[in-house]
Scaffold this motif. Structure first.
Motif, PDB file in Angstrom:
ATOM      1  N   THR A 174       2.881  -0.636 -13.599  1.00 14.70           N
ATOM      2  CA  THR A 174       1.636  -0.846 -12.859  1.00 14.70           C
ATOM      3  C   THR A 174       1.839  -1.932 -11.798  1.00 14.70           C
ATOM      4  O   THR A 174       1.374  -1.798 -10.664  1.00 14.70           O
ATOM      5  N   LEU A 175       2.568  -2.970 -12.191  1.00 14.90           N
ATOM      6  CA  LEU A 175       2.864  -4.035 -11.232  1.00 14.90           C
ATOM      7  C   LEU A 175       3.679  -3.488 -10.065  1.00 14.90           C
ATOM      8  O   LEU A 175       3.431  -3.815  -8.891  1.00 14.90           O
ATOM      9  N   VAL A 176       4.622  -2.624 -10.362  1.00 17.98           N
ATOM     10  CA  VAL A 176       5.410  -1.963  -9.326  1.00 17.98           C
ATOM     11  C   VAL A 176       4.484  -1.212  -8.368  1.00 17.98           C
ATOM     12  O   VAL A 176       4.600  -1.324  -7.136  1.00 17.98           O
ATOM     13  N   ALA A 177       3.539  -0.460  -8.950  1.00 19.29           N
ATOM     14  CA  ALA A 177       2.624   0.345  -8.130  1.00 19.29           C
ATOM     15  C   ALA A 177       1.742  -0.544  -7.263  1.00 19.29           C
ATOM     16  O   ALA A 177       1.463  -0.218  -6.103  1.00 19.29           O
ATOM     17  N   VAL A 178       1.319  -1.676  -7.812  1.00 19.51           N
ATOM     18  CA  VAL A 178       0.484  -2.601  -7.027  1.00 19.51           C
ATOM     19  C   VAL A 178       1.290  -3.138  -5.847  1.00 19.51           C
ATOM     20  O   VAL A 178       0.831  -3.113  -4.703  1.00 19.51           O
ATOM     21  N   LEU A 179       2.502  -3.600  -6.128  1.00 20.21           N
ATOM     22  CA  LEU A 179       3.329  -4.152  -5.046  1.00 20.21           C
ATOM     23  C   LEU A 179       3.553  -3.124  -3.946  1.00 20.21           C
ATOM     24  O   LEU A 179       3.421  -3.421  -2.763  1.00 20.21           O
ATOM     25  N   GLU A 180       3.899  -1.914  -4.332  1.00 22.80           N
ATOM     26  CA  GLU A 180       4.276  -0.921  -3.325  1.00 22.80           C
ATOM     27  C   GLU A 180       3.062  -0.363  -2.576  1.00 22.80           C
ATOM     28  O   GLU A 180       3.153  -0.074  -1.385  1.00 22.80           O
ATOM     29  N   ASN A 181       1.953  -0.216  -3.251  1.00 24.77           N
ATOM     30  CA  ASN A 181       0.775   0.351  -2.595  1.00 24.77           C
ATOM     31  C   ASN A 181      -0.031  -0.673  -1.807  1.00 24.77           C
ATOM     32  O   ASN A 181      -0.739  -0.321  -0.877  1.00 24.77           O
ATOM     33  N   TYR A 182       0.102  -1.950  -2.186  1.00 19.94           N
ATOM     34  CA  TYR A 182      -0.681  -3.006  -1.525  1.00 19.94           C
ATOM     35  C   TYR A 182       0.174  -3.844  -0.580  1.00 19.94           C
ATOM     36  O   TYR A 182      -0.220  -4.918  -0.176  1.00 19.94           O
ATOM     37  N   GLN A 183       1.367  -3.349  -0.247  1.00 17.80           N
ATOM     38  CA  GLN A 183       2.234  -4.123   0.648  1.00 17.80           C
ATOM     39  C   GLN A 183       1.670  -4.100   2.072  1.00 17.80           C
ATOM     40  O   GLN A 183       1.046  -3.127   2.504  1.00 17.80           O
ATOM     41  N   GLN A 184       1.894  -5.221   2.773  1.00 20.00           N
ATOM     42  CA  GLN A 184       1.396  -5.368   4.137  1.00 20.00           C
ATOM     43  C   GLN A 184       2.585  -5.458   5.095  1.00 20.00           C
ATOM     44  O   GLN A 184       3.721  -5.733   4.674  1.00 20.00           O
ATOM     45  N   LYS A 185       2.291  -5.242   6.372  1.00 19.54           N
ATOM     46  CA  LYS A 185       3.329  -5.271   7.408  1.00 19.54           C
ATOM     47  C   LYS A 185       4.098  -6.595   7.400  1.00 19.54           C
ATOM     48  O   LYS A 185       5.309  -6.643   7.578  1.00 19.54           O
ATOM     49  N   ASP A 186       3.372  -7.698   7.124  1.00 15.28           N
ATOM     50  CA  ASP A 186       4.017  -9.021   7.167  1.00 15.28           C
ATOM     51  C   ASP A 186       4.765  -9.368   5.880  1.00 15.28           C
ATOM     52  O   ASP A 186       5.239 -10.484   5.706  1.00 15.28           O
ATOM     53  N   GLY A 187       4.864  -8.403   4.970  1.00 12.04           N
ATOM     54  CA  GLY A 187       5.625  -8.639   3.735  1.00 12.04           C
ATOM     55  C   GLY A 187       4.789  -9.189   2.600  1.00 12.04           C
ATOM     56  O   GLY A 187       5.278  -9.355   1.486  1.00 12.04           O
ATOM     57  N   SER A 188       3.543  -9.503   2.864  1.00  9.88           N
ATOM     58  CA  SER A 188       2.697 -10.032   1.790  1.00  9.88           C
ATOM     59  C   SER A 188       2.079  -8.885   0.984  1.00  9.88           C
ATOM     60  O   SER A 188       2.209  -7.723   1.341  1.00  9.88           O
ATOM     61  N   ILE A 189       1.440  -9.268  -0.106  1.00 10.68           N
ATOM     62  CA  ILE A 189       0.788  -8.305  -0.993  1.00 10.68           C
ATOM     63  C   ILE A 189      -0.678  -8.691  -1.138  1.00 10.68           C
ATOM     64  O   ILE A 189      -0.976  -9.839  -1.477  1.00 10.68           O
ATOM     65  N   VAL A 190      -1.570  -7.755  -0.893  1.00 11.64           N
ATOM     66  CA  VAL A 190      -2.986  -8.010  -1.149  1.00 11.64           C
ATOM     67  C   VAL A 190      -3.238  -7.733  -2.634  1.00 11.64           C
ATOM     68  O   VAL A 190      -2.749  -6.748  -3.188  1.00 11.64           O
ATOM     69  N   ILE A 191      -3.950  -8.616  -3.277  1.00 10.35           N
ATOM     70  CA  ILE A 191      -4.219  -8.431  -4.698  1.00 10.35           C
ATOM     71  C   ILE A 191      -5.455  -7.557  -4.886  1.00 10.35           C
ATOM     72  O   ILE A 191      -6.501  -7.829  -4.288  1.00 10.35           O
ATOM     73  N   PRO A 192      -5.343  -6.493  -5.687  1.00  6.79           N
ATOM     74  CA  PRO A 192      -6.495  -5.620  -5.927  1.00  6.79           C
ATOM     75  C   PRO A 192      -7.695  -6.444  -6.393  1.00  6.79           C
ATOM     76  O   PRO A 192      -7.540  -7.387  -7.169  1.00  6.79           O
ATOM     77  N   GLU A 193      -8.868  -6.042  -5.935  1.00  4.05           N
ATOM     78  CA  GLU A 193     -10.058  -6.843  -6.191  1.00  4.05           C
ATOM     79  C   GLU A 193     -10.318  -7.138  -7.668  1.00  4.05           C
ATOM     80  O   GLU A 193     -10.651  -8.262  -8.026  1.00  4.05           O
ATOM     81  N   VAL A 194     -10.147  -6.124  -8.506  1.00  4.92           N
ATOM     82  CA  VAL A 194     -10.457  -6.327  -9.932  1.00  4.92           C
ATOM     83  C   VAL A 194      -9.530  -7.328 -10.604  1.00  4.92           C
ATOM     84  O   VAL A 194      -9.817  -7.795 -11.705  1.00  4.92           O
TER      85      VAL A 194
END
Length: 423
Positions: free
Chosen positions: A391-411
């Motif tokens: 799940t952590l893998v999926a969060v990192l890959e789906n929430y990745q941003q152009k600048d290399g950062s990761i947006v954290i899912p709201e929940v």
RNA sequence: GGAGGGGUGGGUGAGCGGUUGAAACCACCGGUCUUGAAAACCGGCGUCCACUUCGUGGACCGCGAGUUCGAAUCUCGCCCCCUCCGCCA
């Protein structure tokens, strides 16, 4: 384990269906052992009846002060014959039991026939894969760049297929565990349990990992323990050799545990990253139900697992496993596969199965439907809710941003101390 | 680790070499009584396996061996639980 009588009576039909699992089963061995066992048993039991009767007579004769020497000599002879008959009987029974413990579960009638995972049937999809205006990275690159994984040092500490999470990475894993546990306990009606991570041989046999799949397990000797490959093992065995009370069912448990797998035979696969580890975290859902309810409960179980992905807004699909891909103990299984942009593929993140009475028979988990009724085996089910590392893998890959950062899912933000971005 | 106590049917708990698969009580089921219910009273009530038509037989008192014509009861080994002491997160 299948019901012996059912197997005997429906052998032709069962043989045919079982063949769709693509495993070899020596049915001649079954027929031979079954017949042999019953013949020998009948013979030995007849002798025992005689012995018991004679012993009773000796008691009476002695009580009335008589001489029982002749009777005693006769019993001696019968006992000798019994001893000779019991030796082969014990051997046959041991072989028979071993055989029964290695026969897989019968696929439920609706399960599609197929030879391998390639023939699994997609049931539904949820969410759209994210569109990036930059090349999507895989999670290990994302993680290394953010400094939240350290596979090099993990290898130094333990070896290949181990992970060291750091800082926001470690916290994100913990956040996911807590989020899942809270969701299932507060919204889906599961009781939280925290079981032992080491179990004994009987527990492993009860759920079906033993005797057939010992090479997949990590073992601790002296004393003899196994590291759990999934919480299914300790949690299902909570009620091993128990008579559950009427009205107690269904029982629903959720448990967080680490899981340990040898991953023997998967040498080439997923060598990089978090997908396939010797140790990983999982939140597991386990149910005990009445036989009539188990398939409804399976559908609900899948929905409970799906809810985790939906709340995290991760795209996924639900797949129904075909006969050839079904696990040893399962009668029917749905897999949840999450979309991974780094691989441009759906990957398994949850597996939800109904074992019907297969595990309950091995583990002797029964209940009475009516107060006067015969005990009947419960049905057991379980499913990942979810595999945390993936799940952590999926969060990192789906929430990745152009600048290399990761947006954290709201929940997850409240579990991350309000943090909304990594990097 | 040391010393002691204990594991019996759905539950509590007696039995400690011979119709004991197991008393008694609770729970549960059926009946009597009652307008109904409760109470009281009477009866029933373990599991697995084999052979079979009702039924008959075998096994099971933590697990496994042994002694004996016969073991829940005696002996040995193992597992688990409880109490006290020691050590320790």
């Amino acid at each position: 384990m299948l019901d012996v009588k059912f197997l005997r009576e429906e052998l032709t039909r069962i043989k045919e269906r079982m063949a769709t699992r693509e495993t070899e089963i020596d049915w001649d061995e079954f027929v031979y052992l079954d017949q042999q066992r019953r013949d020998t048993l009948a013979r030995v039991e007849k002798l025992k009846e005689r012995k018991n009767r004679l012993s009773g007579e000796i008691g009476k004769v002695k009580k009335s002060g008589g001489d029982a020497i002749a009777l005693m000599r006769e019993v001696e002879e019968v006992s000798e014959t019994i001893r000779k008959g019991e030796e082969p009987l014990a051997e046959i029974e041991a072989r028979f039991e071993k055989f029964m413990l290695t026969v897989p579960n019968l696929p439920e009638p609706s399960v599609p026939v197929g030879r391998s995972a390639a023939e699994n049937r997609e049931v539904r999809r949820w969410g759209d894969p994210p569109q990036f205006d930059f090349p999507a990275k895989n999670h290990w690159d994302i993680g290394e760049e953010l400094g939240i994984f350290d596979f090099t040092r993990a290898a130094k500490i333990a070896g290949a297929r181990f992970a060291l999470y750091k800082d926001a990475g470690a916290r994100l894993e913990r956040a996911l565990i807590n989020f899942m546990l809270d969701l299932h306990t507060q919204k889906h009606g599961y009781r939280e349990v925290l079981p032992p991570f080491l179990v004994n041989r009987d527990a492993m046999t009860g759920t079906g990992q033993l005797p057939k799949f010992e090479e997949d397990l990590f073992r601790v000797s002296e004393p003899d323990f196994f590291l759990i490959p999934t919480a299914e093992v300790p949690v299902t065995n909570i009620h091993r050799e128990e008579m559950l009370e009427r009205g107690q069912l269904p029982i629903r448990y959720v448990a967080y545990t680490p899981c340990f797998r040898r991953e023997a035979g998967s040498y080439g696969q997923d060598v990089r990253g978090l997908i396939r580890q010797h140790q990983f975290n999982k939140v597991e859902l386990v149910k005990f139900t009445e036989p009539e309810e188990s398939y409804d409960e399976l559908e609900k179980l899948v929905v409970d697992a799906e809810t985790v992905l939906q709340q995290l807004r991760l795209p996924y699909r639900v797949v129904e496993l075909c006969t050839g891909d079904l696990g040893f103990a399962a009668a029917k299984t749905y897999d949840l596969e999450v979309w991974l942009p780094g691989q441009s593929a759906y990957r398994e993140i949850s597996s939800c199965s109904n074992f019907e009475d297969f595990q309950a028979r091995r583990a002797q988990i029964r209940y009475r439907k009516e107060t006067k009724g015969k005990p009947i085996f419960v049905h057991t089910l379980n499913g990942s809710g979810l595999a945390v590392g993936r799940t952590l893998v999926a969060v990192l890959e789906n929430y990745q941003q152009k600048d290399g950062s990761i947006v954290i899912p709201e929940v997850l933000r409240s579990y991350m101390g309000g943090l909304d971005r990594i990097g």
